[in-house]
Design a protein around this motif. Structure first.
Motif, PDB file in Angstrom:
ATOM      1  N   ASP A 131      39.024  43.127  28.885  1.00 37.14           N
ATOM      2  CA  ASP A 131      40.178  43.970  29.236  1.00 37.14           C
ATOM      3  C   ASP A 131      41.139  43.240  30.172  1.00 37.14           C
ATOM      4  OD1 ASP A 131      39.144  46.013  27.704  1.00 37.14           O
ATOM      5  OD2 ASP A 131      38.107  46.956  29.388  1.00 37.14           O
ATOM      6  N   ALA A 132      40.583  42.500  31.096  1.00 41.79           N
ATOM      7  CA  ALA A 132      41.438  41.732  32.010  1.00 41.79           C
ATOM      8  C   ALA A 132      42.169  40.630  31.242  1.00 41.79           C
ATOM      9  CB  ALA A 132      40.597  41.134  33.138  1.00 41.79           C
ATOM     10  N   LEU A 133      41.480  40.052  30.253  1.00 37.20           N
ATOM     11  CA  LEU A 133      42.108  39.005  29.442  1.00 37.20           C
ATOM     12  C   LEU A 133      43.280  39.587  28.641  1.00 37.20           C
ATOM     13  CD1 LEU A 133      41.997  36.024  28.514  1.00 37.20           C
ATOM     14  CD2 LEU A 133      40.457  36.758  26.675  1.00 37.20           C
ATOM     15  N   GLU A 134      43.054  40.771  28.087  1.00 38.16           N
ATOM     16  CA  GLU A 134      44.125  41.454  27.353  1.00 38.16           C
ATOM     17  C   GLU A 134      45.328  41.700  28.270  1.00 38.16           C
ATOM     18  OE1 GLU A 134      43.787  42.820  23.808  1.00 38.16           O
ATOM     19  OE2 GLU A 134      45.890  42.470  24.304  1.00 38.16           O
ATOM     20  N   ARG A 135      45.058  42.178  29.472  1.00 41.37           N
ATOM     21  CA  ARG A 135      46.119  42.407  30.461  1.00 41.37           C
ATOM     22  C   ARG A 135      46.845  41.105  30.775  1.00 41.37           C
ATOM     23  NH1 ARG A 135      49.003  45.187  32.352  1.00 41.37           N
ATOM     24  NH2 ARG A 135      48.600  45.420  34.571  1.00 41.37           N
ATOM     25  N   ALA A 136      46.089  40.033  30.851  1.00 43.87           N
ATOM     26  CA  ALA A 136      46.691  38.736  31.200  1.00 43.87           C
ATOM     27  C   ALA A 136      47.702  38.304  30.138  1.00 43.87           C
ATOM     28  CB  ALA A 136      45.596  37.684  31.361  1.00 43.87           C
ATOM     29  N   PHE A 137      47.374  38.556  28.857  1.00 44.09           N
ATOM     30  CA  PHE A 137      48.316  38.193  27.790  1.00 44.09           C
ATOM     31  C   PHE A 137      49.569  39.066  27.854  1.00 44.09           C
ATOM     32  CE2 PHE A 137      44.702  36.027  25.628  1.00 44.09           C
ATOM     33  CZ  PHE A 137      45.330  34.821  25.365  1.00 44.09           C
ATOM     34  N   GLU A 138      49.436  40.298  28.369  1.00 41.14           N
ATOM     35  CA  GLU A 138      50.629  41.140  28.549  1.00 41.14           C
ATOM     36  C   GLU A 138      51.512  40.574  29.664  1.00 41.14           C
ATOM     37  OE1 GLU A 138      49.287  45.186  29.267  1.00 41.14           O
ATOM     38  OE2 GLU A 138      48.117  45.123  27.397  1.00 41.14           O
ATOM     39  N   ILE A 139      50.859  40.100  30.723  1.00 41.24           N
ATOM     40  CA  ILE A 139      51.624  39.584  31.868  1.00 41.24           C
ATOM     41  C   ILE A 139      52.195  38.192  31.562  1.00 41.24           C
ATOM     42  CG2 ILE A 139      51.483  38.938  34.317  1.00 41.24           C
ATOM     43  CD1 ILE A 139      49.165  40.991  34.575  1.00 41.24           C
ATOM     44  N   TYR A 140      51.408  37.374  30.868  1.00 42.53           N
ATOM     45  CA  TYR A 140      51.822  35.992  30.551  1.00 42.53           C
ATOM     46  C   TYR A 140      51.737  35.781  29.041  1.00 42.53           C
ATOM     47  CZ  TYR A 140      50.371  35.296  35.502  1.00 42.53           C
ATOM     48  OH  TYR A 140      50.188  35.386  36.861  1.00 42.53           O
ATOM     49  N   PRO A 141      52.699  36.287  28.279  1.00 43.50           N
ATOM     50  CA  PRO A 141      52.579  36.232  26.806  1.00 43.50           C
ATOM     51  C   PRO A 141      52.643  34.817  26.219  1.00 43.50           C
ATOM     52  CG  PRO A 141      54.665  37.228  27.484  1.00 43.50           C
ATOM     53  CD  PRO A 141      53.908  36.985  28.726  1.00 43.50           C
ATOM     54  N   ALA A 370      41.408  43.744  35.420  1.00 43.62           N
ATOM     55  CA  ALA A 370      41.602  44.678  34.308  1.00 43.62           C
ATOM     56  C   ALA A 370      42.729  45.668  34.607  1.00 43.62           C
ATOM     57  CB  ALA A 370      40.308  45.425  34.027  1.00 43.62           C
ATOM     58  N   TYR A 371      43.059  45.834  35.878  1.00 41.28           N
ATOM     59  CA  TYR A 371      44.111  46.791  36.237  1.00 41.28           C
ATOM     60  C   TYR A 371      45.389  46.096  36.691  1.00 41.28           C
ATOM     61  CZ  TYR A 371      41.266  45.914  40.361  1.00 41.28           C
ATOM     62  OH  TYR A 371      40.522  45.308  41.317  1.00 41.28           O
ATOM     63  N   GLY A 372      45.535  44.798  36.400  1.00 45.01           N
ATOM     64  CA  GLY A 372      46.804  44.144  36.682  1.00 45.01           C
ATOM     65  C   GLY A 372      46.649  42.859  37.456  1.00 45.01           C
ATOM     66  N   ASN A 373      47.730  42.460  38.124  1.00 46.72           N
ATOM     67  CA  ASN A 373      47.699  41.252  38.937  1.00 46.72           C
ATOM     68  C   ASN A 373      46.781  41.506  40.131  1.00 46.72           C
ATOM     69  OD1 ASN A 373      48.209  39.323  40.894  1.00 46.72           O
ATOM     70  ND2 ASN A 373      50.335  39.088  40.277  1.00 46.72           N
ATOM     71  N   GLY A 374      45.749  40.707  40.262  1.00 44.62           N
ATOM     72  CA  GLY A 374      44.714  41.003  41.240  1.00 44.62           C
ATOM     73  C   GLY A 374      44.950  40.474  42.642  1.00 44.62           C
ATOM     74  N   ARG A 375      46.035  39.723  42.838  1.00 44.07           N
ATOM     75  CA  ARG A 375      46.279  39.220  44.185  1.00 44.07           C
ATOM     76  C   ARG A 375      46.503  40.377  45.158  1.00 44.07           C
ATOM     77  NH1 ARG A 375      44.231  34.423  45.223  1.00 44.07           N
ATOM     78  NH2 ARG A 375      44.773  32.895  43.651  1.00 44.07           N
ATOM     79  N   ALA A 376      45.924  40.272  46.327  1.00 45.92           N
ATOM     80  CA  ALA A 376      45.890  41.389  47.269  1.00 45.92           C
ATOM     81  C   ALA A 376      47.288  41.876  47.643  1.00 45.92           C
ATOM     82  CB  ALA A 376      45.132  40.992  48.514  1.00 45.92           C
TER      83      ALA A 376
END
Ligand SMILES: *Cc1c(COP(=O)(O)O)cnc(C)c1O
Length: 424
Positions: A131-141, A370-376
């Motif tokens: 799920d996090a990988l899927e999100r990553a492709f949305e953020i960085y297509p 999985a819920y987005g960009n994880g940086r604090a």
């Protein structure tokens, strides 16, 4: 706390186990003067590894790291074309990488001037969260390459990850350094990515003292890696070079050790599995769980047994960059306390691999949960209401247990008692 005698000889995390055949092949190399990066042992281990894994080609290299480097370079060339001699093939391109892993998984991206973006871990296998990988492709297509590890010998959810990568046209570099012999849906790890790697480093499930293997079904890729690993000579009578080369080939002496170890791989896996099960049984009444795997689809090689302490059984533990503190509390413990106690009794454990997104060298790289960009400091992260990533949580609460296949039942039972005593 009960008093145990410290072990007279150290109980290791995971140490080499020799059987006898190794020295025969090494001696053969010596007696025939094949003390080089060519020879019978190299040819044989390449055949044996390809047969075992079920891939068409295996190329014997100096280390798992060199195989990962050449894998990343091959992928980069395929995706972005040949680089100028002076610059890395990934020049500025982002690459998705497992976050909770050994740094050797991800450093090759930096060797080629690429930029790793780390992907959070899932609780159910301790590997890349689809799920996090899927999100990553949305953020960085634009990303076209994924480096995927099977941590501690437990297969990642490869089918889901493969499907996501196919949908986004991305290649997979598969790091099976720790998982040689592990199966996912009946198929060997190292055989799923576009390029696979296993390692024969001294603490892996079998060893050559060092060494690694590049795995592929492509004859062209295998030949390229063989050429690059031996300084990229062109076929000419002098040293003619059209490409940058490396000194990455396995030695025939090392290959002799690997050759002798190969027939003991299954035996080592059975021993490691028994160690895992003995811990699982021994910890039944403790507020801990063992490192999990997908019981339906995968058979790990159980390289390292790990445990995770339940949240409510964690005593206070604070980790800085290089040191840590804890406050012991009855009924609770923490990795720092358990590792310290094990070491007092002359047994070796290890913290979980500190996630890459927490490492000073990769502090500025992207990190996706999985819920987005994880940086604090990102909004998505704060809005998610979660205070830390899964990787960081496992790092905080988990540890690797002594998993040496020469550990006796008696020794393991004492280790279990020592760990129980930490929770008293
Ligand atoms: C050991 C290891 C490597 C590197 O292998 P070497 O043979 O030591 O270079 C890469 N990735 C992971 C996950 C490893 O554990």
């Amino acid at each position: 706390m009960k008093n145990f005698e410290p072990f007279k000889s150290k109980v290791w995390l995971s140490s080499p186990t020799m059987h006898g055949e190794e020295i025969k092949y090494v001696t053969e190399a010596y007696n025939t003067n094949w003390m080089s990066t060519i020879g019978e042992n190299i040819n044989e281990v390449e055949k044996m590894a390809a047969d075992y894994i079920g891939c068409k080609y295996a190329v014997a290299l100096a280390s798992g790291t060199s195989s990962l480097h050449l894998s990343v370079k091959l992928a980069g060339e395929k995706l972005y074309g040949q680089p100028k001699a002076s610059c890395g093939v990934l020049q500025g391109h982002k690459v998705f990488c497992s976050d909770m892993t050994f740094s050797a998984t991800v450093n090759p991206v930096a060797y080629e001037n690429g930029e790793a973006v780390f992907i959070d871990t899932e609780c159910s296998t301790w590997n890349t969260d689809p799920d996090a990988l899927e999100r990553a492709f949305e953020i960085y297509p634009d990303v076209k390459l994924v480096v995927l590890v099977h941590l501690y010998g437990t297969p990642a959810r490869i089918d889901e990850i493969r499907e996501i990568c196919d949908r986004h046209g991305a290649l997979i570099v598969e790091d099976a350094a720790e998982s040689f012999g592990a199966l996912y849906k009946g198929r060997q790890t190292g055989n799923f990515g576009n390029y696979g790697t296993i390692s024969f480093n001294g603490n892996k499930i079998i060893t050559g003292s060092s060494g690694g293997m590049f795995l592929t079904d492509s004859r062209e890729d295998a030949e390229k890696v063989r050429k690059w690993s031996t300084q990229s000579r062109e076929s000419a009578s002098w040293y003619q070079h059209e490409e940058i080369g490396y000194n990455y080939r396995m030695s025939n002496v090392i290959a002799g050790v690997v050759r002798g170890q190969m027939s003991h791989l299954d035996e080592h896996i059975a021993q490691k599995r028994a160690i895992y099960e003995r811990y699982r049984e021994g910890f039944k009444n403790l507020p801990v769980t063992m490192n999990p795997f997908d019981e339906k689809n995968s058979v790990p090689n159980f390289w390292l047994s790990c445990m995770l302490i339940n949240e409510d059984a964690m005593c206070r533990q604070v980790r800085g960059e290089k040191n840590e503190l804890y406050i012991s509390e009855s009924g609770k413990s923490c990795p720092a306390q358990i590792l310290e106690t094990l070491s007092k009794y002359n047994a070796e454990g290890r913290p979980i691999w500190k996630p890459m997104h927490m490492q000073p060298i990769y502090r500025m790289n992207g990190f996706v949960t999985a819920y987005g960009n994880g940086r604090a400091n990102s909004n998505a992260y704060i809005e998610s209401g979660k205070s830390i990533s899964i990787s960081e949580d496992i790092f905080n609460r988990g540890l690797c247990l002594p998993s040496d296949n020469k550990m006796t039942h008696e020794q393991q039972d004492i280790i279990i008692e020592i760990i129980k005593s930490c929770f008293e």
